[in-house]
Design an enzyme around this catalytic site. Structure first.
Site, PDB file in Angstrom:
ATOM      1  CB  SER A   1     -34.257   2.774  -9.156  1.00 31.88           C
ATOM      2  OG  SER A   1     -34.796   1.581  -8.631  1.00 31.88           O
ATOM      3  CG  ASP A   2     -39.674   3.328 -13.316  1.00 33.36           C
ATOM      4  OD1 ASP A   2     -40.375   2.485 -12.705  1.00 33.36           O
ATOM      5  OD2 ASP A   2     -40.099   3.969 -14.298  1.00 33.36           O
ATOM      6  CD1 TRP A   3     -41.116  -2.439  -9.226  1.00 33.35           C
ATOM      7  CD2 TRP A   3     -40.741  -0.256  -8.881  1.00 33.35           C
ATOM      8  NE1 TRP A   3     -41.594  -2.089  -7.966  1.00 33.35           N
ATOM      9  CE2 TRP A   3     -41.384  -0.777  -7.732  1.00 33.35           C
ATOM     10  CE3 TRP A   3     -40.373   1.097  -8.879  1.00 33.35           C
ATOM     11  CZ2 TRP A   3     -41.680   0.002  -6.614  1.00 33.35           C
ATOM     12  CZ3 TRP A   3     -40.678   1.877  -7.761  1.00 33.35           C
ATOM     13  CH2 TRP A   3     -41.316   1.337  -6.651  1.00 33.35           C
ATOM     14  CG  ASP A   4     -36.304  -4.640 -12.445  1.00 36.62           C
ATOM     15  OD1 ASP A   4     -35.623  -4.982 -11.460  1.00 36.62           O
ATOM     16  OD2 ASP A   4     -37.370  -5.212 -12.765  1.00 36.62           O
ATOM     17  CB  ALA A   5     -34.751   2.338 -13.618  1.00 31.54           C
TER      18      ALA A   5
END
Ligand SMILES: *[C@@H]1O[C@H](CO)[C@@H](O)[C@H](O)[C@H]1NC(C)=O
Ligand SMILES: *[C@@H]1O[C@H](CO)[C@@H](O)[C@H](O)[C@H]1NC(C)=O
Ligand SMILES: *[C@@H]1O[C@H](CO)[C@@H](O)[C@H](O)[C@H]1NC(C)=O
Ligand SMILES: *[C@@H]1O[C@H](CO)[C@@H](O)[C@H](O)[C@H]1NC(C)=O
Ligand SMILES: *[C@@H]1O[C@H](CO)[C@@H](O)[C@H](O)[C@H]1NC(C)=O
Ligand SMILES: *[C@@H]1O[C@H](CO)[C@@H](O)[C@H](O)[C@H]1NC(C)=O
Ligand SMILES: *[C@@H]1O[C@H](CO)[C@@H](O)[C@H](O)[C@H]1NC(C)=O
Ligand SMILES: *[C@@H]1O[C@H](CO)[C@@H](O)[C@H](O)[C@H]1NC(C)=O
Ligand SMILES: *[C@@H]1O[C@H](CO)[C@@H](O)[C@H](O)[C@H]1NC(C)=O
Ligand SMILES: *[C@@H]1O[C@H](CO)[C@@H](O)[C@H](O)[C@H]1NC(C)=O
Ligand SMILES: *[C@@H]1O[C@H](CO)[C@@H](O)[C@H](O)[C@H]1NC(C)=O
Ligand SMILES: *[C@@H]1O[C@H](CO)[C@@H](O)[C@H](O)[C@H]1NC(C)=O
Length: 762
Positions: free
Chosen positions: A281-285
């Site tokens: 995941s993109d960071w916190d996505a």
């Protein structure tokens, strides 16, 4: 509790909660753009590649020995030494993995290089430089013991002219980007570093990319054909080159979040394109637990997200099959084996600035490559009466904030901590800009400013300089000067889209200098498009160079070009309009409204030059445009059909190799042209091939080559057209298809400068 987090979620019945909004009434949920459900996640197995299969065998053997809790731990990152980390499992020899920001250098570390941004690399139109760029980055990431480099960037592609992150990619054309994606992946992974191609998919603007108090994130609603022919296209080449990981994106697509969109992850990436690696995941996505697991997410960053103990619980109660969890971990470990990191990979040597640590200098001889790319990526767009190259000028006046070394960041130690807003390139009106802002920024170990480098050259030539970096209306334009060099920039960053493609200060500066200087030469460092309408027709503006984002050697690179040691050959990787409004609906970010903002990609395939061609809008400088100090002639266009069949696919392999059906990569036509350097200096020319595919935009780039020629020399440039490059995505057949018919082609010096024409028959 968010009942209808996404179309996929709605169909699956979401079992975890989101922190965003509460909807209890189904009629409030917009039904436009439902993302088709594609379940279950295909299990990685190595596909058709013996090397991948071998890695899978080893990975499975380890996974069998892991406890449920260990497996769950392997799928959730944590913050720590690196931007993202996975845990070590010592009893089985599984190493912790270190993820680090990119794409143009290791962010926030010492003794690392500041490389040119991908946009500059794209502007070189040079495959070999693209490869060497990836290789040099790979040497640095490997040297620091970083396992996964968060590059290359195939999206944003550049749909929105004011998009904040367009500079992180290779330019606003899927073919140019595809060549860069393939070459950089090969170069990087050749050093044993895992590439994480990003952002999968349709992450074309920064505004409302994240959910928050205004509601859910923007939904990129693109049709199936556009998704394939424009936005997924560049990623295919990264996969074909063997990319072992992919990063899913922040925004929603058809109302389903990028990291829980089963069509994009299970469907296009893992089925159609045969992806064997893992999705991070993109960071916190991550915005759901069960839904993201079942839609094909394999690893959550930077912390547990919705997984951790809840994923253990979901596996125990059957909401997520244990086979899915096993597949997540197997994919991660298979990638680790496949790239060769299980044995003899250097220890992690990254740290925060306030930790004392031994110096690990990974820069090697990369400064010379950086300088070369900076010069090769500089685009000369105006040059009246041979204003350039400079010929041993005795007296130069130098203007503009962008000429000098920036003030603030150099004294701010927190910059070395990888802090976000203190990245190099942030405070641009106080210094030269070598990269853009945000996580894609880099951290120069030193910087050769334009002023430093020009002054050094002036000293060698026995000349003198006058300068003014601050004033918008310099009072020192000396009538005896040979030339006035004006350096300006145009900044962009992750998190923000741009509000303008120009700024008043810089425009006034140029006009003021030009008012009193007959030989005003403008250099633009820009993180994307910069319009020039305020002064481009000023008779005293004699030359203009788009130097984009060249990295630490910026001054040396521009001196090489200004003084003619290197004839410019860079080409615009985007279209510069005569005025901002000419980009139409593609100028601004889409604001969206309400809690479910929608961004309909109604323009389809028509972005950047395709838009200008379709609506017959004359740009200031078109995609692919750039001048040289020499001149060239084009002749002998020869079209050769290879013996590859153009009928339906003949290979019947049930298993799709990474990157798509293997016949997509067959060369169907070769086109050759002869290019001659008819001027009197050594120079490189970039012949470009554009094809008119039936039912597709009029001219699409499908070939280019950087041809280096001495004065008087001729060479043949070859463009090999692959099946994929001539196909359209057939939405009914759900396949790439060649259409019968005649395909007009031209080879030219830009997307509008036609030199030779021909056609292909299929
Ligand atoms: C749900 O929303 C629709 C449209 O706003 C409205 O007409 C309907 O009355 C609502 N139903 C309930 C049960 O609130
Ligand atoms: C999004 O919706 C469009 C229109 O229905 C469809 O063509 C496309 O395949 C969908 N894509 C995804 C990823 O859901
Ligand atoms: C899983 O991760 C947590 C948090 O880092 C740690 O406390 C725990 O010991 C790990 N469990 C195992 C079995 O490794
Ligand atoms: C796990 O689920 C509980 C209850 O649904 C929730 O409160 C908690 O935040 C979740 N934990 C994580 C890490 O998602
Ligand atoms: C299974 O566990 C998950 C995670 O705690 C929870 O959200 C879900 O409601 C549970 N499902 C059932 C059927 O108990
Ligand atoms: C430039 O630096 C000065 C002094 O540090 C500061 O006051 C000013 O705001 C800066 N200008 C910009 C545009 O950032
Ligand atoms: C240009 O010349 C005019 C008239 O001599 C003067 O007023 C102005 O300050 C000068 N500007 C510059 C940039 O030298
Ligand atoms: C160009 O520069 C010359 C010399 O300073 C000046 O006299 C002339 O007015 C300038 N031209 C314009 C259009 O400003
Ligand atoms: C772009 O947005 C600006 C406001 O930021 C607005 O004034 C302008 O009309 C918009 N232009 C287009 C073409 O949508
Ligand atoms: C997007 O397209 C849908 C389907 O055509 C339409 O209902 C909706 O109004 C559009 N949204 C916007 C913001 O244009
Ligand atoms: C097409 O060009 C490629 C690359 O130069 C070459 O390897 C191949 O032999 C050519 N094929 C034909 C049929 O000309
Ligand atoms: C194409 O030509 C090559 C070399 O002449 C030959 O080996 C190959 O079998 C041919 N392929 C087809 C599809 O005819």
């Amino acid at each position: 509790m968010k009942t209808f987090a996404s179309a996929a979620g709605a169909l699956l019945s979401l079992t975890f909660c989101s922190n965003a909004l509460t909807y209890t009434n189904v009629s409030e949920v917009p039904l436009y753009g439902l993302s088709p459900p594609v379940y279950p996640t295909p299990e990685g197995n190595g596909g058709v590649s013996p090397e991948w299969q071998d890695a899978y065998t080893k990975a499975r053997a380890l996974v069998e020995q892991l406890t449920l809790e260990e497996k769950v731990n392997m799928t959730r990152g944590h913050t720590g030494t690196c931007v993202g980390n996975t845990p070590a499992i010592d009893r089985l020899g599984i190493k912790a993995l270190c993820f680090a920001d990119a794409p143009d250098g290791i962010r926030g570390q010492e003794f690392v290089s500041s490389f040119p941004a991908q946009l500059t690399v794209g502007a070189t139109f040079d495959r070999d430089l693209m490869y060497r760029y990836g290789k040099a980055l790979g040497e640095e990431y490997r040297g620091k013991g970083i396992n996964i480099a968060l590059l290359p960037v195939g999206g944003p592609l550049g749909r929105v002219a004011r998009g904040g992150r367009n500079w992180e990619g290779f330019g606003a054309d899927p073919f140019l980007s595809s060549v860069g994606m393939g070459a950089v992946t090969t170069g990087l992974q050749g050093q044993g570093v895992m590439a994480q191609m990003k952002h999968w998919l349709l992450n074309e603007q920064e505004w409302r990319r994240l959910p928050g108090s205004m509601g859910e994130s923007i939904s990129s609603n693109a049709d199936d054909r556009t998704i394939h022919e424009l936005y997924a296209f560049p990623f295919m080449d990264s996969l074909k080159a063997g990319a072992v990981s992919a990063m899913c994106s922040y925004q929603r697509t058809n109302n389903s979040y990028g990291c829980q969109n089963s069509k994009l992850l299970n469907g296009i990436l893992k089925t159609e394109l045969g992806f064997q690696g893992f999705v991070t995941s993109d960071w916190d996505a991550q915005h759901s637990g069960v839904a993201s697991a079942n839609a094909g997410l394999d690893l959550v960053m930077p912390d547990g997200g919705y997984w951790g103990d809840n994923l253990t619980e979901a596996v125990k109660n059957g909401s997520v099959a244990e086979s899915r969890l096993n597949d997540m971990v197997t994919r991660i470990l298979a990638a680790w084996y496949h790239i060769g990191q299980s044995d003899g990979y250097p220890d992690v040597a990254v740290h925060n600035y306030n930790v004392q640590a031994p110096i690990v200098d990974v820069r090697g001889d990369h400064a010379s490559l950086i300088r070369e790319i900076g010069a090769a990526g500089a685009v000369l767009v105006k040059n009246v009466d041979n204003a350039l190259p400079l010929s041993k000028p005795r007296f130069l006046n130098i203007y503009g904030y962008d000429a000098k070394t920036p003030d603030a960041p150099w004294t701010n130690p927190s910059r070395f901590g990888g802090g976000y807003e203190v990245n190099f390139g942030w405070n641009t009106l106080n210094g030269t800009m070598v990269t853009g802002g945000g996580s894609g920024s880099n951290t120069p170990s030193f910087l050769i400013s334009p002023f430093d480098a020009v002054q050094r050259r002036v000293i060698e030539d026995g000349g003198m300089v006058r300068w003014d970096f601050a004033s918008v209306n310099p009072e020192t334009v000396n009538v005896n000067t040979d030339a006035c060099l004006v350096f300006i920039n145009a900044y962009a960053s992750e998190s923000f889209d741009r509000t303008s493609l120009k700024d008043d200060f810089s425009d006034r500066l140029i006009n003021n200098v030009a008012a009193n200087c007959t030989n005003t030469i403008v250099v633009i460092h820009s993180a994307g498009i910069r319009v020039v309408d305020a002064w481009i027709d000023h008779p005293n503006v004699t030359a203009v160079v788009f130097a984009l984002l060249p990295g630490q050697e910026t001054g040396n690179s521009i001196v090489d070009v200004l003084y003619g040691d290197v004839s410019p050959s860079g080409r615009l990787p985007f279209t510069v309009a005569k005025k901002e409004a000419d980009y139409g609906s593609l100028l601004n970010t889409t604001l969206g409204s309400g809690p479910f903002p929608q961004d309909n990609f109604t323009e389809g395939l028509y972005i950047d030059y395709r838009h200008f061609d379709k609506y017959n809008i004359t740009p200031q400088y078109e995609f692919g445009y750039g001048l040289s100090y020499s001149s060239f002639s084009y002749s002998d266009l020869v079209v050769t059909k290879t013996n590859v069949s153009t009928s339906e696919y003949t290979a019947t392999d049930a298993i799709i190799p990474q990157g798509g059906h293997k016949q997509l990569w067959d060369v169907i036509y070769n086109v050759t042209v002869t290019v001659e350097n008819t001027g009197d200096v050594t120079a490189a020319e970039i012949p470009q091939l554009y094809v008119e595919i039936p039912t597709a935009p009029k001219n699409q780039l499908r070939g280019f080559e950087r041809v280096k020629l001495e004065a008087g020399e001729s060479k043949t440039a070859t463009f090999s057209l692959k099946r994929r490059d001539l196909s359209i995505w057939d939405v009914f057949a759900q396949e790439w298809k060649l259409q019968k018919g005649s395909y007009p082609i031209f080879v030219g010096a830009s997307s509008r400068d036609v030199k030779l024409t021909g056609s292909l028959e299929i």
